[in-house]
Write an enzyme that holds these catalytic residues in place. Structure first.
Site, short mmCIF file in Angstrom:
data_model
loop_
_atom_site.label_atom_id
_atom_site.label_comp_id
_atom_site.label_asym_id
_atom_site.label_seq_id
_atom_site.Cartn_x
_atom_site.Cartn_y
_atom_site.Cartn_z
N CYS A 35 0.85 -1.19 0.00
CA CYS A 35 0.00 0.00 0.00
C CYS A 35 0.89 1.24 0.00
O CYS A 35 2.02 1.20 0.49
CB CYS A 35 -0.89 -0.05 1.26
SG CYS A 35 -1.90 1.40 1.57
N GLY A 36 0.38 2.32 -0.51
CA GLY A 36 1.11 3.58 -0.43
C GLY A 36 1.37 4.01 1.00
O GLY A 36 2.29 4.79 1.26
#
Length: 158
Positions: A35-36
């Site tokens: 995930c970012g």
């Protein structure tokens, strides 16, 4: 039902309850490895390192419900967290945090968040729930809230 009554499975497959954490301040987070926001692991580990001796436990619950950003097995997740972010705080088996198959712990957390912090949802990976030493949910922080922004709230409970 108390937060300490919930049955959880560790990332190593052991079934336990949260009773082991009675008397501690808890930061419960749904996590993801692709995930970012995955760099939040670093900040979560820093909080754990700073405050664990004063009674903070960070609890990570991997979840694959948001854009498939946690596709790995528990062994892969554990290895990634340890090698990439030196995670030493307790990690648990993958869970759903929303929908009909949501883990009861996360349903409870959402229901117990007091106003004005209640959102009624977990919008993404890395939503953070702060629980006091008595097992009461104190606050919910959005996924984008940096772990370092929680310092004052954690200190107030320690």
């Amino acid at each position: 039902m108390s937060i300490y009554d919930f049955t959880v499975t560790t990332i190593d497959g052991e079934i336990t309850t949260l009773a082991d954490y009675k008397g501690k301040v808890l930061l419960i987070v749904n996590t993801a490895s692709a995930c970012g926001l995955t760099p939040h692991y670093e900040g979560l580990q820093q909080l754990y390192d700073t405050y664990r001796d004063r009674g903070l436990a960070v609890l990570g619950f991997p979840c694959n419900q948001f854009a498939g950003q946690e596709p790995g097995t528990e062994a892969e997740i554990k290895s990634f967290c340890e090698l990439k972010y030196n995670v030493s705080f307790p990690m648990f088996a993958k869970v759903d945090v929303k929908g009909e198959h949501a883990h009861p712990l996360f349903t409870h957390l959402l229901q117990e968040v007091p106003e004005p912090y209640r959102t009624g949802e977990i919008e993404w990976n890395f939503v953070k729930f702060l629980v006091d030493r008595d097992g009461q949910v104190v606050r919910q922080f959005s996924a984008r809230t940096e772990p370092s922004a929680l310092t004052d709230d954690i200190e107030a409970l320690l």
